[in-house]
Design an enzyme around this catalytic site. Structure first.
Site, PDB file in Angstrom:
ATOM      1  CB  SER A 770     -25.718  -7.674   4.676  1.00 14.79           C
ATOM      2  OG  SER A 770     -25.835  -8.104   3.348  1.00 14.79           O
ATOM      3  CG  ASP A 844     -33.309  -6.987   1.825  1.00 18.10           C
ATOM      4  OD1 ASP A 844     -32.682  -6.575   0.822  1.00 18.10           O
ATOM      5  OD2 ASP A 844     -32.730  -7.405   2.842  1.00 18.10           O
ATOM      6  CG  HIS A 878     -29.707  -4.960   2.284  1.00 17.78           C
ATOM      7  ND1 HIS A 878     -29.973  -6.246   2.709  1.00 17.78           N
ATOM      8  CD2 HIS A 878     -28.355  -4.827   2.367  1.00 17.78           C
ATOM      9  CE1 HIS A 878     -28.840  -6.857   3.008  1.00 17.78           C
ATOM     10  NE2 HIS A 878     -27.851  -6.017   2.822  1.00 17.78           N
TER      11      HIS A 878
END
Length: 957
Positions: A770, A844, A878
């Site tokens: 991330s 995601d 994610h």
């Protein structure tokens, strides 16, 4: 807040209905068990590798094959073609099929997970909630609807990808602290998936939901079951087999010891609405009123009227009051109920729901919201508020919704409501005093009775810890300054002035006094635990703190005199070898003040090499009785080496990191190792705060399924969490010097591991997930001298695609254009020369990290000839969940590290070194295209080793 964090870290459950954390079913070779119900898709792999200075006949390059000029595609006068590797490893790498990592990594990930624990309200019994391992990809491949910021499994009528428990067992906690024999909860169908486990208020019953795997809709939807704790016998709550739980929002709640209020799927509900083949008109959004509406890049939003209807279809519930004796009663009308909260005296319900008009630009949490008070038998009492659609909440941190918010019952009163109302229109940029006002009001106020002002705040309201009419703690904070304050108030005494108890910076962990410990009341609410000492009339509370120090965290428990401000440390973690934390009060089941000499605490204990165990500590002798004996989850790494290290950035900021070394490694004998640096930047307002030590050198090394620590099993040194503070003191914005401070922090970390002799200077890789992936790409662009390669997972690389703020940046693109551009590694793709592996979930749903970010970044890298590889994981979000996906991510990462970090000693890939040795000096053109052959039509040009799009069609899965 702290207690919740502790419970999460220790996999202990709170005593409210909950689902298990996603924790590993075997990876089968058969593809037949994958669902084909979704749109066809692929495990997408793009690979791009540039060779510099290579020129000879292709027959002299064993790893290259001649280009077929007739198949090459001419674009703008340049020839492009694919170059295949003859090696089996590269064939597997480019085949688009799921792979397994080396056994030493796979075995750790496949280790059975430990159970989660939950204590009864009376603290005399413990639930062991059994968990499975990682789910198969087939579960992620199930059809799902993306609606209003949520993902819904229509077959189960739940949020999609919901994990579950596989079994429940109960142990009595004997008076001497020893666990009694195990009793299994039984009676439900074999193989049932269990969720939302909850104790009744008196601890005599358990409620939970179950679902099956059958394809017919009836058995796959959730049903509520109840078990008798003494016998372990479970049975359905509803006698009718056609009452199903709607778990999109709140699902059920205990109203009293024998009744539950359940959000059920309306019995009259038919089939889902069908999407029109031909739309009735165009999709139109308008801002003709010229409103200023700035929102972040939310995903999975409603798109049209059909989505609105589908959202209503799945989210609408009928409330059903069900008794353990089998009687049921529908209350209220079907609506999109989002929360149900009984009053402490169990006479009223605080019922929240959302309604139209919906929005296409914000998720459901900002939809119009109605809050009402009902009696527990379903009689409407009054409307508390009906808030309008909130599309216009400013993006500045500490901005909130207009109107009433944080509406709750006072935990210490039978049926009193309290809430906060903003005085600045919810806009943090508006200067006003007070900024928030806290109000109170009875559930049924007298006619004309106005809400009572409890307290006024100049910062943003952050919650209340209730005790009684003489004591409550009110919290406020302000993000921009990191200021946080705690007020002492006397809710029942207007003549007692509020006073500030603590006023500090939230970044200053060394000054954190701890949080008050809460006790459970007989009605199930939680209040501040008041402690009495013998022959002492003082008012004491227990402050449970993390105990941050310059040598690491040393958790503590202080007996704090709330009036005098003095404190006495009654317990502290063993700082030499162990890391211990206070998890919960175990002596809070009796009414009245708690006596210090009868205190009973649940404490966790762990060390660098010993996993977490739990014990009961009893006062006054502080007798310890261990109640768990969990096996080591990965004994092959039981003797790993862990050290918290300190070093300094060139601007004087103190930095820390945790250095892990493989079992048995000796730098003096074994020499430097390949090293993986895994981190995540953070923003600070103060250099002093940024330099403070967080964490403990004695904490157990928890290794998750995608943890960088897995590479200890591959004889890597791991530098975990090196602090990368991005500091903006005073009026300075931290991100205006992001790249400079990022590089300086990385340089300091690399210099330290080299100085210690544990890392080879040309074998240091960097990675992150991330915002850590964003960091990784920036470091390869701006500090290529530090790292040999990078692994970037689920990142955002072009900040112009998140124009209304990202992470902790609340300026817009147009307010900070230079910062947005300079921070974006996409804009520096031409500078990235070191190998970079990009991994991203195809689905995601995290704000800002759209899969498109990695797609476009890879195209930018490829356009500049960067050695790069992009792996897109079907069905993954994610964070990655399926065993197939996780195993493949580990295989990709290990392959990348072995190829670009371990094998070579010069910082370039071993394969490239071999080619350079083979072909000699080489000749390149002005565009760094490698001439690999010649023909009658002129030279054939390959600017990559292999580029391909390989797919495993979902129709085959």
């Amino acid at each position: 807040m702290r207690l919740n964090k502790v419970y999460h870290r220790l996999t202990l459950l709170s005593l409210t209905p909950s689902s298990p954390p996603p924790p590993p079913p075997p990876l089968t070779s058969s593809l037949s068990r994958f669902s084909s119900a979704r749109t066809p898709g692929h495990l997408r792999i793009h690979h791009f590798k540039r060779f510099k200075s290579i020129s000879t006949m292709t027959s002299r390059l064993p790893n290259l094959v001649p280009l077929n000029s007739t198949a090459a595609e001419n674009v703008g006068g340049r020839s492009h073609g694919s170059v295949s590797s003859a090696s089996t490893e590269d064939e597997e790498a480019l085949a688009g099929k799921y792979q397994l990592p080396p056994p030493e990594i796979k075995d750790i990930v496949d280790a059975p997970p430990l159970p989660a624990l939950s204590f009864s309200p009376q603290r005399d019994k413990i639930l062991f909630l059994k968990r499975r391992s990682l789910p198969p990809l087939a579960e992620l491949a199930r059809p799902e609807e993306k609606l209003a910021g949520m993902r819904i499994d229509g077959k189960f009528n739940t949020r999609s990808r919901m994990s579950f428990y596989t079994g429940i067992s109960i142990h009595k906690l004997m008076p001497d602290g020893v666990l009694g024999p195990e009793r299994e909860i039984h009676g439900y169908p074999d193989g049932a998936k269990i969720n939302f486990v909850s104790w009744s208020l008196d601890g005599r019953h358990l409620a939970f939901s179950i679902r099956g795997d059958d394809e017919d809709n009836s058995s796959s939807k959730l049903r509520v079951w109840v078990a008798n704790v003494e016998t372990g016998k479970a049975q359905p709550l509803f006698q009718s087999p056609n009452v199903y739980l709607n778990a999109i929002f709140d699902n059920y709640v205990w109203v009293d010891n024998t009744s539950l209020l359940v959000c059920a799927i309306p019995s009259s509900r038919g089939d889902p609405p069908k999407k029109p083949l031909v739309p009735s008109g165009p999709k139109i959004q308008t801002n003709e009123q010229k409103d200023v509406i700035q929102v972040r890049t939310f995903q999975d939003l409603l798109k049209d009227e059909y989505d609105e209807d589908l959202f209503d279809y799945y989210a609408t519930s009928q409330l059903v009051l069900a008794s353990l004796d089998g009687t049921t009663k529908e209350i209220g009308h079907p609506a999109v109920y989002t929360s149900l909260d009984p009053s402490p005296d169990h006479k009223y319900l605080l019922v929240s729901s959302i309604h139209r008009p919906y929005s296409f630009i914000v998720p459901c949490g900002r939809f119009p919201k109605k809050v009402e008070v009902w009696t527990t038998d379903g009689k409407f009492v009054r409307e508390v508020c009906d808030l309008p659609l909130a599309e216009d909440i400013p993006i500045a941190f500490s901005s909130v919704r207009k109107g009433m918010r944080s509406i709750n019952w006072r935990a210490d009163k039978p049926s009193t409501l309290y809430w906060a109302e903003t005085q600045d229109g919810g806009d943090a940029k508006v200067e006003v005093s007070p900024r928030d006002i806290i109000y109170m009001q009875p559930a049924e106020p007298l006619e004309g009775e106005q809400p009572e002002i409890l307290h006024k705040l100049d910062l943003r309201y952050g919650g209340i810890s209730w005790c009684d009419d003489s004591l409550a703690l009110v919290y406020e904070s302000w993000y921009k300054t990191r200021r946080t304050r705690t007020w002492v108030i006397s809710p029942g005494s207007k003549d007692v002035s509020p006073r500030i108890l603590f006023d500090r910076s939230s970044e200053d962990v060394y000054s954190d006094p701890g949080s008050p410990m809460l006790r459970r009341t007989p009605d199930g609410s939680y209040v501040i635990a008041k402690i009495k000492k013998e022959n002492d009339e003082g008012t004491y509370v227990l402050l449970n703190g993390s105990g941050a120090t310059s040598e690491g965290n040393v958790p503590f428990l202080d007996l704090f005199d709330i009036n005098a401000g003095s404190k006495e440390r009654i317990w502290e973690s063993d700082k030499e070898r162990y890391y211990e934390t206070v998890v919960a009060l175990m002596s809070d089941y009796e009414e009245g003040d708690l006596l210090l000499n009868q205190l009973k605490l649940l404490i966790s204990k762990e060390s660098k090499t010993e996993n977490t165990q739990y014990s009961i500590h009893k006062w006054p002798e502080k007798k310890v009785c261990q109640i768990t004996n969990f096996p080591h989850p990965y004994p092959q790494l039981a003797s790993l080496q862990k050290e918290m290290i300190k070093y300094q950035r060139k601007d004087g900021v103190q930095l820390t990191a945790t250095l892990y070394l493989p079992p048995g490694y000796d730098p003096s004998k074994d020499g430097p190792l390949p090293c993986l640096v895994w981190s995540y930047p953070g923003e600070f307002k103060s250099k002093d705060a940024a330099g403070q030590v967080r964490g403990s050198p004695n904490e157990f090394a928890g290794i998750g399924p995608t943890s960088a620590l897995l590479w200890l099993a591959r004889r890597f040194a791991i530098l975990s969490g090196p602090t990368i503070p991005i500091i903006g003191e005073g009026d300075e914005e931290a991100n205006d010097r992001y790249v400079e401070q990022l590089v300086a922090s990385a340089e300091a970390a690399v210099e330290e591991v080299i100085r210690r002799g544990v890392a080879h200077p040309s074998k240091i890789a960097v990675g992150g997930h991330s915002y850590g992936a964003f960091m990784t790409a920036n470091l390869l662009a701006h500090a290529p001298h530090l790292f040999c390669c990078g692994i970037a997972r689920s990142g955002a690389y072009n900040r112009t695609l998140t124009p209304f703020g990202f992470q902790n940046e609340d300026r817009t693109l147009w307010e900070a254009m230079t910062t947005y551009v300079e921070m974006s590694p996409f804009m520096s793709a031409n500078k990235i020369k070191k190998p970079i592996l990009l991994i991203h979930g195809e689905e995601d749903n995290n704000s800002g990290t759209l899969t498109m970010q990695s797609d476009r970044f890879f195209n930018a890298l490829k356009g500049h000839g960067a050695l790069s590889r992009l792996v897109i994981l079907p069905f993954e979000s994610h964070g990655y969940a399926a065993r197939e996906s996780i195993m493949h991510v580990l295989w990709e990462t290990d392959r990348w590290l072995q190829k670009h970090c371990v094998t070579n000693s010069s910082g370039e890939s071993a394969e490239l070194e071999a080619c350079k040795d083979e072909v000699g000096k080489g000749i390149t053109d002005s565009d760094n295209q490698a001439v690999v052959g010649s023909g009658g039509g002129g030279p054939e040009v390959a600017d990559f080793e292999h580029e391909g799009f390989y797919s495993l069609p979902r129709s085959l899965l």
